[in-house]
Write a protein that holds these residues in place. Structure first.
Motif, PDB file in Angstrom:
ATOM      1  N   ARG A  18       0.828  -1.206   0.000  1.00 39.30           N
ATOM      2  CA  ARG A  18       0.000   0.000   0.000  1.00 39.30           C
ATOM      3  C   ARG A  18       0.864   1.259   0.000  1.00 39.30           C
ATOM      4  O   ARG A  18       0.546   2.251  -0.664  1.00 39.30           O
ATOM      5  CB  ARG A  18      -0.935   0.006   1.218  1.00 39.30           C
ATOM      6  N   ILE A  19       1.974   1.235   0.732  1.00 46.36           N
ATOM      7  CA  ILE A  19       2.895   2.371   0.732  1.00 46.36           C
ATOM      8  C   ILE A  19       3.504   2.569  -0.648  1.00 46.36           C
ATOM      9  O   ILE A  19       3.585   3.687  -1.171  1.00 46.36           O
ATOM     10  CB  ILE A  19       3.996   2.166   1.790  1.00 46.36           C
ATOM     11  N   LEU A  20       3.939   1.481  -1.262  1.00 44.77           N
ATOM     12  CA  LEU A  20       4.605   1.574  -2.564  1.00 44.77           C
ATOM     13  C   LEU A  20       3.659   2.061  -3.658  1.00 44.77           C
ATOM     14  O   LEU A  20       4.036   2.877  -4.504  1.00 44.77           O
ATOM     15  CB  LEU A  20       5.201   0.226  -2.946  1.00 44.77           C
ATOM     16  N   THR A  21       2.421   1.575  -3.631  1.00 49.45           N
ATOM     17  CA  THR A  21       1.469   1.975  -4.667  1.00 49.45           C
ATOM     18  C   THR A  21       0.832   3.329  -4.362  1.00 49.45           C
ATOM     19  O   THR A  21       0.447   4.051  -5.275  1.00 49.45           O
ATOM     20  CB  THR A  21       0.351   0.926  -4.825  1.00 49.45           C
ATOM     21  N   GLY A  22       0.718   3.660  -3.066  1.00 51.21           N
ATOM     22  CA  GLY A  22       0.088   4.911  -2.670  1.00 51.21           C
ATOM     23  C   GLY A  22       1.071   6.054  -2.627  1.00 51.21           C
ATOM     24  O   GLY A  22       1.133   6.879  -3.545  1.00 51.21           O
ATOM     25  N   PHE A  23       1.899   6.116  -1.584  1.00 51.19           N
ATOM     26  CA  PHE A  23       2.887   7.180  -1.453  1.00 51.19           C
ATOM     27  C   PHE A  23       3.880   7.165  -2.614  1.00 51.19           C
ATOM     28  O   PHE A  23       4.291   8.214  -3.111  1.00 51.19           O
ATOM     29  CB  PHE A  23       3.656   7.048  -0.136  1.00 51.19           C
ATOM     30  N   GLY A  24       4.283   5.964  -3.014  1.00 51.10           N
ATOM     31  CA  GLY A  24       5.281   5.860  -4.074  1.00 51.10           C
ATOM     32  C   GLY A  24       4.724   5.983  -5.477  1.00 51.10           C
ATOM     33  O   GLY A  24       5.480   6.159  -6.432  1.00 51.10           O
ATOM     34  N   ALA A  49       4.247  -3.670 -11.592  1.00 48.71           N
ATOM     35  CA  ALA A  49       5.492  -4.264 -12.093  1.00 48.71           C
ATOM     36  C   ALA A  49       6.683  -3.752 -11.280  1.00 48.71           C
ATOM     37  O   ALA A  49       7.585  -4.521 -10.921  1.00 48.71           O
ATOM     38  CB  ALA A  49       5.677  -3.934 -13.571  1.00 48.71           C
ATOM     39  N   THR A  50       6.665  -2.460 -10.954  1.00 44.63           N
ATOM     40  CA  THR A  50       7.738  -1.890 -10.139  1.00 44.63           C
ATOM     41  C   THR A  50       7.687  -2.449  -8.728  1.00 44.63           C
ATOM     42  O   THR A  50       8.722  -2.778  -8.139  1.00 44.63           O
ATOM     43  CB  THR A  50       7.618  -0.356 -10.099  1.00 44.63           C
ATOM     44  N   VAL A  51       6.471  -2.560  -8.185  1.00 45.33           N
ATOM     45  CA  VAL A  51       6.307  -3.124  -6.839  1.00 45.33           C
ATOM     46  C   VAL A  51       6.851  -4.548  -6.792  1.00 45.33           C
ATOM     47  O   VAL A  51       7.561  -4.935  -5.858  1.00 45.33           O
ATOM     48  CB  VAL A  51       4.821  -3.101  -6.420  1.00 45.33           C
ATOM     49  N   ALA A  60      16.906   1.196  -6.304  1.00 45.83           N
ATOM     50  CA  ALA A  60      15.683   0.733  -6.970  1.00 45.83           C
ATOM     51  C   ALA A  60      14.468   1.499  -6.470  1.00 45.83           C
ATOM     52  O   ALA A  60      13.573   1.849  -7.245  1.00 45.83           O
ATOM     53  CB  ALA A  60      15.501  -0.764  -6.731  1.00 45.83           C
ATOM     54  N   ALA A  61      14.426   1.793  -5.165  1.00 46.40           N
ATOM     55  CA  ALA A  61      13.287   2.515  -4.591  1.00 46.40           C
ATOM     56  C   ALA A  61      13.219   3.946  -5.101  1.00 46.40           C
ATOM     57  O   ALA A  61      12.133   4.524  -5.228  1.00 46.40           O
ATOM     58  CB  ALA A  61      13.380   2.518  -3.075  1.00 46.40           C
ATOM     59  N   ALA A  62      14.371   4.536  -5.399  1.00 42.15           N
ATOM     60  CA  ALA A  62      14.418   5.928  -5.849  1.00 42.15           C
ATOM     61  C   ALA A  62      14.169   6.067  -7.339  1.00 42.15           C
ATOM     62  O   ALA A  62      13.966   7.174  -7.839  1.00 42.15           O
ATOM     63  CB  ALA A  62      15.777   6.536  -5.510  1.00 42.15           C
ATOM     64  N   ARG A  63      14.161   4.950  -8.054  1.00 47.17           N
ATOM     65  CA  ARG A  63      14.014   5.021  -9.506  1.00 47.17           C
ATOM     66  C   ARG A  63      12.592   5.417  -9.880  1.00 47.17           C
ATOM     67  O   ARG A  63      11.622   4.874  -9.385  1.00 47.17           O
ATOM     68  CB  ARG A  63      14.371   3.669 -10.130  1.00 47.17           C
ATOM     69  N   ARG A  64      12.453   6.404 -10.714  1.00 43.27           N
ATOM     70  CA  ARG A  64      11.157   6.879 -11.168  1.00 43.27           C
ATOM     71  C   ARG A  64      11.197   7.025 -12.692  1.00 43.27           C
ATOM     72  O   ARG A  64      12.258   7.097 -13.294  1.00 43.27           O
ATOM     73  CB  ARG A  64      10.826   8.247 -10.567  1.00 43.27           C
ATOM     74  N   ARG A  82      10.608   3.351   4.290  1.00 38.59           N
ATOM     75  CA  ARG A  82      11.094   4.687   4.637  1.00 38.59           C
ATOM     76  C   ARG A  82      11.668   5.412   3.415  1.00 38.59           C
ATOM     77  O   ARG A  82      11.521   6.625   3.279  1.00 38.59           O
ATOM     78  CB  ARG A  82      12.154   4.603   5.742  1.00 38.59           C
ATOM     79  N   ALA A  83      12.330   4.673   2.531  1.00 41.61           N
ATOM     80  CA  ALA A  83      12.907   5.293   1.341  1.00 41.61           C
ATOM     81  C   ALA A  83      11.834   5.999   0.521  1.00 41.61           C
ATOM     82  O   ALA A  83      12.068   7.060  -0.059  1.00 41.61           O
ATOM     83  CB  ALA A  83      13.615   4.243   0.485  1.00 41.61           C
TER      84      ALA A  83
END
Length: 215
Positions: free
Chosen positions: A51-57, A62-64, A84-88, A187-188
């Motif tokens: 939920r954090i990755l799809t919501g805040f991130g 596929a990225t998740v 990887a977490a910072a990649r956009r 956290r990232a």
């Protein structure tokens, strides 16, 4: 807990949880009967992380999926997980002969050097910041690099605090290795949003008249 309880505690609809199970983003529960299973705290944490990755991130599935795989792989170093977490999804990579980009890249590395950061021109974040500089300069918004030094100083202090917390949780035995990496990944993403949001709050505060200063 049953899937309905898992849904209630995470705020994620049952249908979505079942989709995550089918897509193997969430590992299966313990079977208790035909089409029934029990789920534990590990499933709860995994869902909250998704939920954090799809919501805040604002990440696609596929990225998740790739991030969860990296998080679970002890062979992936923490720096790889953070990268990887910072990649956009950003602007396309400029041509190798793009003089404006080369100049911005050199300036970015110079700014990094003032902070004592050991990064190279192949670092994705360095190249992304260089593209930011190019865009600003094309718009005629080219500030001296000294303008960004407070940004860099604040980022360095925050990075130091974040890694100290990571070390504390890992060395102190508060969490096992998988949980430490999951917390680091969360956290990232969340801290990046927090940093940007605090800047927005500060801007809004400075642009809003203070009644206490009104005659």
């Amino acid at each position: 807990m049953r899937i309905s309880e898992l849904s209630r505690r995470t705020g994620i609809p049952v249908a979505t949880i079942k989709f995550y199970l089918r897509e193997r983003l969430l590992f299966p529960g313990h079977p208790t009967g035909r089409n029934q299973a029990r789920y534990g705290v590990e499933h709860l944490r995994r869902l909250l992380l998704i939920r954090i990755l799809t919501g805040f991130g604002d990440m696609d599935l596929a990225t998740v999926r790739s991030l969860l795989a990296a998080m679970s792989d002890p062979e992936v170093p923490l720096i790889g997980l953070y990268t990887a977490a910072a990649r956009r999804v950003g602007p396309p990579e400029p041509d190798a002969d793009d003089e404006a980009f080369r100049e911005a890249l050199a300036d970015t590395l110079g700014l990094a050097g003032t902070q004592g950061w050991t990064v190279g021109g192949d670092c994705a974040a360095v190249r992304h910041f260089a593209q930011v500089l190019v865009a600003l300069r094309q718009l005629g918004c080219a500030q001296d690099l000294g303008f960004f030094e407070p940004f860099a100083q604040a980022a360095d202090r925050l990075a130091e605090q974040e890694l100290a917390l990571l070390h504390e949780q890992g060395e102190g035995g508060e969490m096992d290795a998988v949980h430490v990496r999951a917390a680091a990944l969360a956290r990232a993403v969340v801290f990046e949003v927090a940093f940007a949001t605090l800047r927005q709050i500060a801007l809004q505060s400075r642009l809003t008249p203070n009644p206490a200063n009104t005659p």
